[in-house]
Write an enzyme that holds these catalytic residues in place. Sequence first.
Site, PDB file in Angstrom:
ATOM      1  N   ASP B 392       0.870  -1.156   0.000  1.00  0.00           N
ATOM      2  CA  ASP B 392       0.000   0.000   0.000  1.00  0.00           C
ATOM      3  C   ASP B 392       0.917   1.218   0.000  1.00  0.00           C
ATOM      4  O   ASP B 392       2.093   1.102   0.308  1.00  0.00           O
ATOM      5  CB  ASP B 392      -0.842  -0.069   1.282  1.00  0.00           C
ATOM      6  CG  ASP B 392      -1.719   1.134   1.422  1.00  0.00           C
ATOM      7  OD1 ASP B 392      -2.265   1.554   0.412  1.00  0.00           O
ATOM      8  OD2 ASP B 392      -1.837   1.636   2.550  1.00  0.00           O
ATOM      9  N   LYS B 393       0.388   2.368  -0.353  1.00  0.00           N
ATOM     10  CA  LYS B 393       1.273   3.519  -0.351  1.00  0.00           C
ATOM     11  C   LYS B 393       1.107   4.357   0.910  1.00  0.00           C
ATOM     12  O   LYS B 393       2.013   4.463   1.729  1.00  0.00           O
ATOM     13  CB  LYS B 393       1.021   4.389  -1.577  1.00  0.00           C
ATOM     14  CG  LYS B 393       1.987   5.531  -1.702  1.00  0.00           C
ATOM     15  CD  LYS B 393       1.514   6.550  -2.706  1.00  0.00           C
ATOM     16  CE  LYS B 393       0.322   7.315  -2.210  1.00  0.00           C
ATOM     17  NZ  LYS B 393       0.626   8.269  -1.158  1.00  0.00           N
ATOM     18  N   THR B 394      -0.102   4.912   1.042  1.00  0.00           N
ATOM     19  CA  THR B 394      -0.311   5.851   2.127  1.00  0.00           C
ATOM     20  C   THR B 394      -0.137   5.148   3.462  1.00  0.00           C
ATOM     21  O   THR B 394      -0.757   4.131   3.707  1.00  0.00           O
ATOM     22  CB  THR B 394      -1.725   6.443   2.060  1.00  0.00           C
ATOM     23  OG1 THR B 394      -2.029   6.632   0.712  1.00  0.00           O
ATOM     24  CG2 THR B 394      -1.807   7.717   2.838  1.00  0.00           C
ATOM     25  N   GLU B 496      -2.058  20.013   4.206  1.00  0.00           N
ATOM     26  CA  GLU B 496      -2.478  21.346   4.580  1.00  0.00           C
ATOM     27  C   GLU B 496      -2.195  21.616   6.044  1.00  0.00           C
ATOM     28  O   GLU B 496      -1.689  22.668   6.402  1.00  0.00           O
ATOM     29  CB  GLU B 496      -3.977  21.500   4.319  1.00  0.00           C
ATOM     30  CG  GLU B 496      -4.303  21.595   2.850  1.00  0.00           C
ATOM     31  CD  GLU B 496      -5.462  22.520   2.614  1.00  0.00           C
ATOM     32  OE1 GLU B 496      -6.463  22.362   3.333  1.00  0.00           O
ATOM     33  OE2 GLU B 496      -5.351  23.404   1.759  1.00  0.00           O
ATOM     34  N   PHE B 537      -9.659  23.827  -5.168  1.00  0.00           N
ATOM     35  CA  PHE B 537      -8.780  22.823  -5.764  1.00  0.00           C
ATOM     36  C   PHE B 537      -9.594  21.845  -6.603  1.00  0.00           C
ATOM     37  O   PHE B 537     -10.705  21.498  -6.253  1.00  0.00           O
ATOM     38  CB  PHE B 537      -8.089  22.076  -4.633  1.00  0.00           C
ATOM     39  CG  PHE B 537      -7.328  20.887  -5.081  1.00  0.00           C
ATOM     40  CD1 PHE B 537      -6.010  21.023  -5.496  1.00  0.00           C
ATOM     41  CD2 PHE B 537      -7.916  19.636  -5.110  1.00  0.00           C
ATOM     42  CE1 PHE B 537      -5.304  19.926  -5.911  1.00  0.00           C
ATOM     43  CE2 PHE B 537      -7.203  18.535  -5.521  1.00  0.00           C
ATOM     44  CZ  PHE B 537      -5.898  18.683  -5.923  1.00  0.00           C
ATOM     45  N   GLY B 673      -4.860   3.429  -3.317  1.00  0.00           N
ATOM     46  CA  GLY B 673      -6.124   4.052  -3.649  1.00  0.00           C
ATOM     47  C   GLY B 673      -5.920   5.480  -4.115  1.00  0.00           C
ATOM     48  O   GLY B 673      -6.860   6.170  -4.496  1.00  0.00           O
ATOM     49  N   ASP B 674      -4.662   5.919  -4.098  1.00  0.00           N
ATOM     50  CA  ASP B 674      -4.377   7.305  -4.425  1.00  0.00           C
ATOM     51  C   ASP B 674      -4.471   7.576  -5.915  1.00  0.00           C
ATOM     52  O   ASP B 674      -4.558   6.673  -6.721  1.00  0.00           O
ATOM     53  CB  ASP B 674      -2.954   7.642  -3.967  1.00  0.00           C
ATOM     54  CG  ASP B 674      -2.987   8.332  -2.644  1.00  0.00           C
ATOM     55  OD1 ASP B 674      -3.785   9.272  -2.504  1.00  0.00           O
ATOM     56  OD2 ASP B 674      -2.220   7.927  -1.762  1.00  0.00           O
TER      57      ASP B 674
END
Lengths: 352, 1191
Positions: B392-394, B496, B537, B673-674
């Site tokens: 997974d990435k995140t 952010e 955005f 999922g990104d």
Amino acid sequence: MGKVKGKPGPLARRPDNSAFKQQRLPAWSPMLTANTVLPFFYFMALICMLLGVWLLLTVQRTQEVKMDYTKAGECSRCFEKLKNESNAGQSCICTVVLHIEKPLKGDVFFYYGLKNFHQNLRRYMDSRDDGQMVGRKTNLKNPSSYCMPFDRDQNGLPIAPCGAVANSMFNDSFTLYYNKLGSPVKVPLLRRGISWYTDKNVKYRNPKMDNLTLAQVFEGTAKPLFWQKPVYELDPFDQTNNGFINDDLIVWMREAAFPNFKKLYGVLHRGDDPFTKGLPAGTYTIEISYNFPVQHFQGRKELVLTTLTWFGGQNHFLPIAYLVTSSLILLVAIVLTVVWWKFGKTGMNMEE
Amino acid sequence: MAFWRRNTLVERERHVKANARDYNDKFSYTDNHIKTSKYNILTFLPLNLFEQLQRVANAYFIVLLILQLIPAISSLSWFTTIVPLLLVLLITAVKDATDDYFRHKNDKQVNNRQSQVLIRGSLQNEKWMNVRVGDIIKLENNQFVAADILLLCSSEPNGLCYIETAELDGETNLKVRQALTVTSDLGDVSKLVDFDGEVVCEPPNNKLDKFIGTLCWRDSKYPLDNDRMLLRGCVLRNTECCFGMVIFAGLQTKLMQNCGITKFKRTSIDKLMNTLVLWIFAFLICMGVILAIGNTIWESRIGRRFQVFLPWTEFQSSAVFSGFLTFWSYIINLNTVVPISLYVSVEVLRLGHSYFINWDKRMYHGPTNTAAVARTTTLNEELGQVQFIFSDKTGTLTQNIMVFSKCSINGQTYGDIYDEFDQKMENTEGTACVDFSFNPLCDRRFKFYDSSLVDAVKLEDPAMQEFFRLLALCHTVMPEEKTEGHLVYQAQSPDEAALVTAARNFGFVFRARTPETITLCEMGQAVAYQLLAILDFNNVRKRMSVIVRNPQGQIKLYSKGADTVIFDRLDPSSEDLMYTTSEHLSEFGGEGLRTLALAYKDLDEKEFEVWMEKLQFAGTVIENREDRLAVLYEEIEQGLKGATAIEDKLQEGVPETITCLNLADIKIWVLTGDKLETAMNIGYSCNMLRDDMNEVFVMSGHTLLEVQQQLRSAKEHILGLSRVGSAGDVEKSDMFADSVFEETIIAEYALVINGHSLAHALEPQLEHVLLDLACLCKTVICCRVTPMQKAQVVELVKRHKRAVTLAIGDGANDVSMIKTAHIGVGISGQEGMQAALASDYSFAQFRYLRRLLLVHGRWSYFRMCHFLCYFFYKNFAFTLVHFWYGFFCGFSAQTVYDQWFITLFNIVYTSLPVLAMGLFDQDVNDHISLRHPSLYRPGQQNLLFNKRQFFLCTLQGVCTSFLLFFIPYGAFSVMVREDGSHFSDQQAFSVTIATSLVIVVSVQIGLDTHYWTAVNHFFIWGSLTLYFVILFALQSNGMFGIFPSHFPFVGTARNCLSEKSVWLVILLTTVVCVVPGLVVSFLRIDLFPTPTDKVRHQLQSRKRQRPQEQNLRQSRRTSSRRSAYAFSHQQGYGELITSGKNMRTSRVSTARSAQRTQHSSNWIENVLKRKNEVSCISDESTEAPEKSDRT
């Protein structure tokens, strides 16, 4: 898993920094290198060689005289007689002649040998009652079921000693005469002390006597079917060698591992001339009470006279095996050295 | 966890009535009690025994035990089997009991959580397990949701509430849920008591993003969808409290349904072992048959005549029947060839290896206080065979905590630390942080190491001020100031939050916002900005801007976004600055930081008014509103000035780990999922994608045909380049693109595929093409994938590649893939624990994976293989002696050894040394393992234990047994004791062979041991000593005196082992048995050394010099490519803010125009709609109506 210790603080779950838990125990990690393996091989070859030579020299000094008497001379008569089953139990005496060319020096041991007699069959080996043989009275009268069908005779009397092993006890007996200048001299044989101390004193005991004679103790039991005498009369000369602690019985009851075996019969008594230095060369007559049937199973019976060395009787197997092993190891070591010299020495195989 | 067992009736539709327990009880829905444990005190013994006896091995020994009780065939006493069997059962039972105890504890903890339930008109505290379907429960901020509930009302305006779904899908950003308008004003206990709505909805299922139902209340029906639901496992955030009605409870909640049935994972060695045990059975039966035939022949030729001395038993009517009985006797006799203690020893080893993982302090993460945990204790050696990693990435590759670490302001970089010689220093724990004490509002957790930036800020350099002002103004973060000076920011994305926090610490504190104003505290002074517009955005724009009027009356536009996007719009006057900044950005990007460009522009009043009017007009138009807005946004954002750059961190050591794992021939696929952009970014920053790669294929087709086309052409491209002359032959290359061919591909390719395309590519007709292509590529990145797709990809590889797969992830969205893969690894510590709980191993940081695989996995595999080889060798050497003896004892199933020796050999005399080897052996230590990743390859290629190895080690065992038998046989056939008493008796023979055997296998284990610790010494010498002690004890007078019939060997050891000739035999046997193995292994090492041998050799030769630490850290990529603006948050929050709907205090200005309010009242629909776009990607059927809705 995941046991949380009661340690407080921010690093509460930090594993201990012990050599064991971190798998960093100090250790010796040997590696098979030419420096260790090759010298080891040469060393082993040398050791085996030395042992082999030594054993061989030792064995060379021993002497052994064998005689198969199954059908030898007069005994073939007895052999034929026993072939007829109805003659079982009748004694048959025959004599054989034995020539000894070189004198047997030192202690001389007298063995009987049997060939093709399977003492190592599972059911045969199990067919005994150690509880009875150690003198337990309950077992004396109620032999273990392992003894079947040799646990009771046809009248239902318990057999002592029960079982196939005891039943088939070797019952030939030998008397040895040295024909010194025509007049035979009986060779004195020690017929006692031929079994292990532990067997004689621990494993086999007679039932408690309580001031009774041995015969009384064994009252109510039957002798094994093939026996001519009951167990308490095995040794007519020595009352203390009767019952379960009879040396011959004990020797027989120690079952042989292989179908060809020999068992100790007696040791030369070197008390009197001409036997103080062993058995002199010459002709010997052996009077055999030929009782044990071997014809059913194509067995052979033999007599063996031998002297001993520090590692036992005449045993050519060990020295030869050692010598063969040593030469093989030496050969391998030389091949390995060559291989190493040619291919592995520079460590070029080790380059990545 | 078969939780449907009770409800045999399949639920079609669910009816739930609020506040009506009696009504709901009719349906007997599952309550909220969760049970994962298997036993209780009473059921433990029978159930556990029953389970254990279901195992083939245990059942086999039970059958054996029964055979042994039949007197006619019993060749061994019953205790030879029952003692080891009991021991095995006992050890397993103890292990099962401990496992279950921990499960009980976990269940109890979860079930006893407190929750407020409305019962009989008042709120009462109840345990979770007592919550039932239809109950109305109250949730407070930061509480876990106890069950799947329908949101009825909340403390926030408009029935809104915010949840964090980290446990469910791994996303940390806040999500909005809104109650139905009709129920949103029930926010009072007295009103809720009277609420008697009935919900009719779908039966329990595992779809996290779908819910269909209707609420019937007061004679009208209201449709319900997923946006009204709070699912178990979510956390309520930013919402004081809310009320909800329980729809699904306990095991029927979506969370639990998603957990699926835990499949019992088996390692490939396990499977091999089972096959081998079957082979051994077959071998055993063969031997039995041979010996039985031998017995038949012997009995008919010799045994028949031997009946005088040993008559046949009454039922032994013929030689053939005797052979039949002998067969069974030999099955009993030779049973030890199937190692009874194998399975339990293997379990013990794995348990030990698991503990070593738990104890590894190098896999302990201090900051989160998390140690590595092996949750499954049965998979360890598989860790040494991994070929594919799905990551997974995140939260896995990335930390998912954004940290402001560097910036470039007006051509000057900040953030690096230099020592006194102007050398860049590595950031270590000891480096001093910048002191922010000048700022009372600073966030104490914020750390920055370059003090020059603070100094510059203090100098009030205008560029510097603008930089931080921008960060403080241009965002959609919501501040929360509970007490004076204690600020908490609620951000939709961690980026952010990080940026605003940075600005806050450098003196530009974002303190409050209303729909029209933003209040900053600039270097201690409160400054209010009028917020004129937020240019939100979106994925196309890749930037966001705000237009504010500062107290001086100037209108300014602040913008931040992807560097390329911002640079395109820069005023030509700042070109120089752009180049320097661009360089800096490359530098940052090269370090794996996520970058972002900032710019601002002064607007004059007139220009702005014109634009604003256009905007308002555009806002009223319904058709193409978004497009028009975009055009307008575009218009005003032209001509920005100035640029600067920022941050985000990969987890520590990720690129190194990935490089290292790649060197170990492990393929790493990223499934995330990104968005494509973000995923590719991370790919670049962790060295998976590189600029020097020949080609990066991006698959983004929307139809099956398109995807097929793309896949085919990519594959042709690769094959065409590498195989000259056969290009164009698609069919052929399809056929022959097998693994052999893969090896010949030198060029490096990467494949990036998105969720849409993946859905098509996973169709049966395309999956082979996908797999072939993916395997041809060095790197595979799948983005926008759903949890289900993650599992499908893993499944695909698992099915077709016969490779060991490992999935690593941190969120609940990774659970399915973690469970599908052979090995699942969970990153624990950050977010929810779902992934960690479902995983087989869990730890805090991705980089520990390297140690887990290359050290622990490799060792486990190495140890297990050597253990198994030795184990089979040992058992064959031990047992086959009986086979040889059969030829001399008339095939009568007579055992060679004493029964006690048979009983104890495996469990006492030889168990500990081999266990010590299996636990502690190391060919090379952990440093070397990590330094030479290539040492991992034998595991992947299954070299250390396979059928060939098994054959070799059993062959060694057979040879050993042959020598063990025949050397003593040769010696004994003529041997005589020193005192002349004859000696070739079975018992002496038995003791000699047994002693030789114990010595030979001990020497052999000594030779097999690479790492002699004190424990090994202790166990090997100890076992030998123990053997002699037990031997003499069992053959002592005392034992015989008590049980004469069980200890018939009395005195044999004493008489036998006091003989010199016996020792000569033992010595000879040992030498002859051991030397061939020694020769073979010496030749192998010398002529065909394995990589391990080479490394060991190098170590030996270099022992004196300290080995140089080889730096695996690859040089940073010098890439022109930079991370793009990678916001992970959703579009639409700008509207949310300007609408003021989410402002707690209703200070909403009345001055807003009517259109504005009207337009903003749609914000939540917008937010939800856009979210649906994302979540419905995989759901083709819902996509069509969705589109028509929007237009």
